[in-house]
Design a protein around this motif. Sequence first.
Motif, PDB file in Angstrom:
ATOM      1  N   LEU A   1      41.501 -11.400 -56.596  1.00  0.00           N
ATOM      2  CA  LEU A   1      40.181 -11.111 -56.030  1.00  0.00           C
ATOM      3  C   LEU A   1      39.216 -12.285 -56.178  1.00  0.00           C
ATOM      4  O   LEU A   1      38.373 -12.510 -55.305  1.00  0.00           O
ATOM      5  CB  LEU A   1      39.591  -9.865 -56.684  1.00  0.00           C
ATOM      6  CG  LEU A   1      40.266  -8.536 -56.338  1.00  0.00           C
ATOM      7  CD1 LEU A   1      39.669  -7.418 -57.180  1.00  0.00           C
ATOM      8  CD2 LEU A   1      40.119  -8.243 -54.858  1.00  0.00           C
ATOM      9  N   LEU A   2      39.350 -13.050 -57.243  1.00  0.00           N
ATOM     10  CA  LEU A   2      38.453 -14.180 -57.481  1.00  0.00           C
ATOM     11  C   LEU A   2      38.595 -15.265 -56.405  1.00  0.00           C
ATOM     12  O   LEU A   2      37.598 -15.617 -55.755  1.00  0.00           O
ATOM     13  CB  LEU A   2      38.674 -14.736 -58.894  1.00  0.00           C
ATOM     14  CG  LEU A   2      37.699 -15.802 -59.354  1.00  0.00           C
ATOM     15  CD1 LEU A   2      36.291 -15.240 -59.388  1.00  0.00           C
ATOM     16  CD2 LEU A   2      38.105 -16.305 -60.724  1.00  0.00           C
ATOM     17  N   PRO A   3      39.782 -15.843 -56.146  1.00  0.00           N
ATOM     18  CA  PRO A   3      39.860 -16.868 -55.103  1.00  0.00           C
ATOM     19  C   PRO A   3      39.600 -16.319 -53.700  1.00  0.00           C
ATOM     20  O   PRO A   3      39.009 -17.011 -52.865  1.00  0.00           O
ATOM     21  CB  PRO A   3      41.284 -17.425 -55.229  1.00  0.00           C
ATOM     22  CG  PRO A   3      42.040 -16.450 -56.030  1.00  0.00           C
ATOM     23  CD  PRO A   3      41.048 -15.690 -56.859  1.00  0.00           C
ATOM     24  N   VAL A   4      40.010 -15.090 -53.432  1.00  0.00           N
ATOM     25  CA  VAL A   4      39.752 -14.507 -52.116  1.00  0.00           C
ATOM     26  C   VAL A   4      38.250 -14.313 -51.912  1.00  0.00           C
ATOM     27  O   VAL A   4      37.703 -14.638 -50.861  1.00  0.00           O
ATOM     28  CB  VAL A   4      40.525 -13.184 -51.937  1.00  0.00           C
ATOM     29  CG1 VAL A   4      40.062 -12.438 -50.692  1.00  0.00           C
ATOM     30  CG2 VAL A   4      42.023 -13.454 -51.873  1.00  0.00           C
ATOM     31  N   GLY A   5      37.556 -13.818 -52.917  1.00  0.00           N
ATOM     32  CA  GLY A   5      36.105 -13.641 -52.834  1.00  0.00           C
ATOM     33  C   GLY A   5      35.382 -14.967 -52.644  1.00  0.00           C
ATOM     34  O   GLY A   5      34.455 -15.078 -51.846  1.00  0.00           O
TER      35      GLY A   5
ATOM     36  N   VAL B   1      35.979 -16.166 -49.000  1.00  0.00           N
ATOM     37  CA  VAL B   1      35.161 -15.394 -48.056  1.00  0.00           C
ATOM     38  C   VAL B   1      33.701 -15.838 -48.129  1.00  0.00           C
ATOM     39  O   VAL B   1      33.045 -16.039 -47.103  1.00  0.00           O
ATOM     40  CB  VAL B   1      35.309 -13.878 -48.318  1.00  0.00           C
ATOM     41  CG1 VAL B   1      34.256 -13.075 -47.558  1.00  0.00           C
ATOM     42  CG2 VAL B   1      36.708 -13.415 -47.955  1.00  0.00           C
ATOM     43  N   ALA B   2      33.179 -16.024 -49.329  1.00  0.00           N
ATOM     44  CA  ALA B   2      31.787 -16.464 -49.491  1.00  0.00           C
ATOM     45  C   ALA B   2      31.582 -17.857 -48.902  1.00  0.00           C
ATOM     46  O   ALA B   2      30.579 -18.116 -48.225  1.00  0.00           O
ATOM     47  CB  ALA B   2      31.405 -16.440 -50.965  1.00  0.00           C
ATOM     48  N   THR B   3      32.519 -18.763 -49.133  1.00  0.00           N
ATOM     49  CA  THR B   3      32.404 -20.127 -48.610  1.00  0.00           C
ATOM     50  C   THR B   3      32.396 -20.133 -47.088  1.00  0.00           C
ATOM     51  O   THR B   3      31.544 -20.773 -46.466  1.00  0.00           O
ATOM     52  CB  THR B   3      33.554 -21.008 -49.143  1.00  0.00           C
ATOM     53  OG1 THR B   3      33.475 -21.043 -50.562  1.00  0.00           O
ATOM     54  CG2 THR B   3      33.491 -22.407 -48.581  1.00  0.00           C
ATOM     55  N   PHE B   4      33.345 -19.437 -46.471  1.00  0.00           N
ATOM     56  CA  PHE B   4      33.390 -19.413 -45.010  1.00  0.00           C
ATOM     57  C   PHE B   4      32.199 -18.675 -44.421  1.00  0.00           C
ATOM     58  O   PHE B   4      31.722 -19.024 -43.337  1.00  0.00           O
ATOM     59  CB  PHE B   4      34.719 -18.833 -44.519  1.00  0.00           C
ATOM     60  CG  PHE B   4      35.833 -19.828 -44.562  1.00  0.00           C
ATOM     61  CD1 PHE B   4      35.903 -20.851 -43.628  1.00  0.00           C
ATOM     62  CD2 PHE B   4      36.799 -19.768 -45.556  1.00  0.00           C
ATOM     63  CE1 PHE B   4      36.924 -21.789 -43.677  1.00  0.00           C
ATOM     64  CE2 PHE B   4      37.824 -20.696 -45.611  1.00  0.00           C
ATOM     65  CZ  PHE B   4      37.888 -21.720 -44.665  1.00  0.00           C
ATOM     66  N   GLY B   5      31.692 -17.680 -45.094  1.00  0.00           N
ATOM     67  CA  GLY B   5      30.486 -17.004 -44.642  1.00  0.00           C
ATOM     68  C   GLY B   5      29.297 -17.949 -44.628  1.00  0.00           C
ATOM     69  O   GLY B   5      28.535 -18.010 -43.663  1.00  0.00           O
ATOM     70  N   TYR B   6      29.148 -18.723 -45.721  1.00  0.00           N
ATOM     71  CA  TYR B   6      28.059 -19.696 -45.793  1.00  0.00           C
ATOM     72  C   TYR B   6      28.213 -20.743 -44.699  1.00  0.00           C
ATOM     73  O   TYR B   6      27.244 -21.095 -44.023  1.00  0.00           O
ATOM     74  CB  TYR B   6      28.029 -20.368 -47.168  1.00  0.00           C
ATOM     75  CG  TYR B   6      27.112 -21.556 -47.210  1.00  0.00           C
ATOM     76  CD1 TYR B   6      25.738 -21.395 -47.304  1.00  0.00           C
ATOM     77  CD2 TYR B   6      27.610 -22.854 -47.110  1.00  0.00           C
ATOM     78  CE1 TYR B   6      24.889 -22.476 -47.309  1.00  0.00           C
ATOM     79  CE2 TYR B   6      26.771 -23.944 -47.110  1.00  0.00           C
ATOM     80  CZ  TYR B   6      25.409 -23.756 -47.214  1.00  0.00           C
ATOM     81  OH  TYR B   6      24.570 -24.835 -47.204  1.00  0.00           O
TER      82      TYR B   6
END
Length: 185
Positions: A12-16, A19-24
């Motif tokens: 969950l840590l690397p996936v989260g 997701v946050a990086t690509f969202g930004y």
Amino acid sequence: MNRRTLLEKWWLLPVGATVATFGYLGLYAARVTRKSVPGAPQFGAAAAVRIANLKQVGTQWADVPFSYGGRPCVLLRIPAATRGSLEVGGQHYAAFSRICTHLGCTVNVVRDTEVLAFSFNYRDPDPRQQHPMLGCPCHFSVFDPLKSGEAVFGKAHLPLPRVRLEQRGNELWATGIEAAPQIGG
């Protein structure tokens, strides 16, 4: 939480983070590519200042730098009318503030389209439309004088403020300027 539960949920840590990086990055790209189109000029009143004699801008794309309202500006002779330009005897003139609307650096007239392509990473999609542009050397924003100073590439998303021009005899005068946008806003 025991060790087995922790090891089962580690992914969950690397996936989260991904997701946050690509969202930004998606939000950042949307902001940078959304450019504001200049509308009708809204000039503020200011004292009249003589800029140049018409002979000084006798050729297409001739430019005259000047200072107006405490800001560095540039007068250009352009080939076609734009919002906020002045027509004198079939010739068109436009003037812009040279303060970049991204972070306030001073923009310059970039005449060589190959310099625009190499240094600023900008080439007009229509090769027939290539002409001098106003380029910011700090973060490589590009502004099109034939689109009323619209930011067409780079981090700036607001157009350059325009200067109102008047003809008085054989001279061009600055008689008003648009309000400067909040830098970095």
